[in-house]
Write an enzyme that holds these catalytic residues in place. Structure first.
Site, mmCIF file in Angstrom:
data_model
loop_
_atom_site.group_PDB
_atom_site.id
_atom_site.type_symbol
_atom_site.label_atom_id
_atom_site.label_comp_id
_atom_site.label_asym_id
_atom_site.label_seq_id
_atom_site.Cartn_x
_atom_site.Cartn_y
_atom_site.Cartn_z
ATOM 1 N N LYS A 44 4.864 29.319 -11.110
ATOM 2 C CA LYS A 44 4.519 28.249 -10.200
ATOM 3 C C LYS A 44 3.062 27.846 -10.355
ATOM 4 C CE LYS A 44 7.134 30.574 -6.596
ATOM 5 N NZ LYS A 44 6.991 31.238 -5.274
ATOM 6 N N GLY A 45 2.284 28.747 -10.974
ATOM 7 C CA GLY A 45 0.826 28.593 -10.976
ATOM 8 C C GLY A 45 0.324 27.267 -11.518
ATOM 9 N N GLU A 99 -0.004 25.661 -18.780
ATOM 10 C CA GLU A 99 -0.103 26.929 -18.044
ATOM 11 C C GLU A 99 -1.370 26.924 -17.188
ATOM 12 O OE1 GLU A 99 0.925 29.283 -16.511
ATOM 13 O OE2 GLU A 99 1.323 31.054 -17.739
ATOM 14 N N ASP A 103 -4.595 34.911 -19.726
ATOM 15 C CA ASP A 103 -5.282 36.142 -19.344
ATOM 16 C C ASP A 103 -5.034 37.168 -20.456
ATOM 17 O OD1 ASP A 103 -6.646 37.716 -17.301
ATOM 18 O OD2 ASP A 103 -4.725 38.618 -16.810
ATOM 19 N N LYS A 131 -9.317 33.244 -20.014
ATOM 20 C CA LYS A 131 -10.103 34.485 -19.807
ATOM 21 C C LYS A 131 -10.058 35.265 -21.108
ATOM 22 C CE LYS A 131 -8.838 35.882 -15.085
ATOM 23 N NZ LYS A 131 -8.124 36.922 -14.317
ATOM 24 N N ASP A 159 -2.518 32.087 -7.165
ATOM 25 C CA ASP A 159 -2.232 32.837 -5.940
ATOM 26 C C ASP A 159 -2.606 34.301 -6.072
ATOM 27 O OD1 ASP A 159 -0.126 33.538 -7.830
ATOM 28 O OD2 ASP A 159 0.847 34.520 -6.128
ATOM 29 N N ARG A 165 -2.419 29.181 -2.842
ATOM 30 C CA ARG A 165 -2.116 28.191 -3.883
ATOM 31 C C ARG A 165 -2.558 26.792 -3.487
ATOM 32 N NH1 ARG A 165 1.347 30.427 -7.835
ATOM 33 N NH2 ARG A 165 2.904 31.897 -7.099
HETATM 34 P P1 IMP Z 1 -1.055 36.590 -18.964
HETATM 35 O O1 IMP Z 1 -1.658 37.938 -18.650
HETATM 36 O O2 IMP Z 1 -1.921 35.785 -19.891
HETATM 37 O O3 IMP Z 1 0.355 36.731 -19.455
HETATM 38 O O4 IMP Z 1 -0.995 35.790 -17.597
HETATM 39 C C1 IMP Z 1 0.075 36.019 -16.727
HETATM 40 C C2 IMP Z 1 -0.074 35.310 -15.422
HETATM 41 O O5 IMP Z 1 -0.943 36.076 -14.617
HETATM 42 C C3 IMP Z 1 -0.708 33.921 -15.397
HETATM 43 O O6 IMP Z 1 0.189 32.905 -15.717
HETATM 44 C C4 IMP Z 1 -1.106 33.837 -13.952
HETATM 45 O O7 IMP Z 1 -0.026 33.384 -13.163
HETATM 46 C C5 IMP Z 1 -1.452 35.261 -13.612
HETATM 47 N N1 IMP Z 1 -2.922 35.447 -13.544
HETATM 48 C C6 IMP Z 1 -3.755 35.915 -14.481
HETATM 49 N N2 IMP Z 1 -5.033 35.913 -14.048
HETATM 50 C C7 IMP Z 1 -4.980 35.401 -12.783
HETATM 51 C C8 IMP Z 1 -5.978 35.125 -11.804
HETATM 52 O O8 IMP Z 1 -7.200 35.322 -11.969
HETATM 53 N N3 IMP Z 1 -5.529 34.609 -10.627
HETATM 54 C C9 IMP Z 1 -4.214 34.356 -10.363
HETATM 55 N N4 IMP Z 1 -3.260 34.580 -11.262
HETATM 56 C C10 IMP Z 1 -3.635 35.100 -12.455
HETATM 57 MG MG MG Z 2 1.409 31.788 -14.101
#
Ligand code: IMP
Ligand code: MG
Length: 181
Positions: A44-45, A99, A103, A131, A159, A165
């Protein structure tokens, strides 16, 4: 302006987010003007960023939604399962995944891989925030709004346990607020 106590500071104001959407919208308009792309929102982000971004892209397009969830099982992207709301037909299409944040890189890696198996013409990724210091899989988004250090952010779709959100800015969460019941 409504700033809950849990927000330590505002990292990106509404105006900075608007600037970023305008800049990305211009780049995407230039790159996709003759391609009738399919924009895919990762729920949903990315929903609020997506709604702003598609309206800043001035060319024909279609859009659809995908979602990811944790998954027990391992592949090169880690443990992520990609769910299509209704499998969009992406055969031969230029796909743009939108997206909220890159992260660890696991989600975007898994989404790109799942889509590539459906024989699109191309798959590119837009992320509002990046990040790079947190990466655990090798993944590089094609379009980046802003780079941030290792902060946990909320607002504008981001969130913590489904809260915050709706904030119209991106804020940094106080350290002790990242874990809730
Ligand atoms: P990934 O670790 O790159 O797979 O990211 C997975 C998901 O973690 C992202 O799509 C976000 O929904 C969530 N996420 C990562 N960092 C943050 C943050 O700082 N705040 C909120 N959600 C986060
Ligand atoms: Mg997300």
């Amino acid at each position: 302006m409504y700033v809950p106590n849990e927000i330590e500071k505002i990292l990106f104001t509404k105006e900075q987010l608007d600037d970023c959407v305008r800049r990305l919208g211009e780049q995407l308009t230039e790159d996709y003007s003759d391609k009738n792309p399919l924009f895919l929102c990762v729920l949903k982000g990315a929903s609020l960023f997506f709604a702003d971004l598609v309206r800043a892209v001035e060319c024909p397009m279609e859009f659809d939604f995908v979602r990811t969830s944790s998954y027990v099982g391992t592949n090169s992207c880690g443990e992520v399962k990609v769910e299509m709301m209704k499998t969009p037909n992406i055969l031969g299409r230029d796909v743009v995944v939108v997206e909220d944040i890159c992260d660890s890189g696991r989600s975007l890696c898994a989404i790109s891989k799942a889509l590539s198996e459906m024989q699109p013409k191309s798959v590119k990724v837009v992320t509002l925030l990046n990040k790079p210091s947190k990466r655990v899989v090798d993944f590089k988004p094609d379009y980046i709004g802003y780079e941030i250090d290792d902060y946990f952010v909320v607002g504008n779709g981001f969130d913590v346990d489904e809260r915050f959100r709706n904030l119209p800015y991106v804020g940094m969460l106080r350290q002790h607020c990242t874990k809730t019941g």
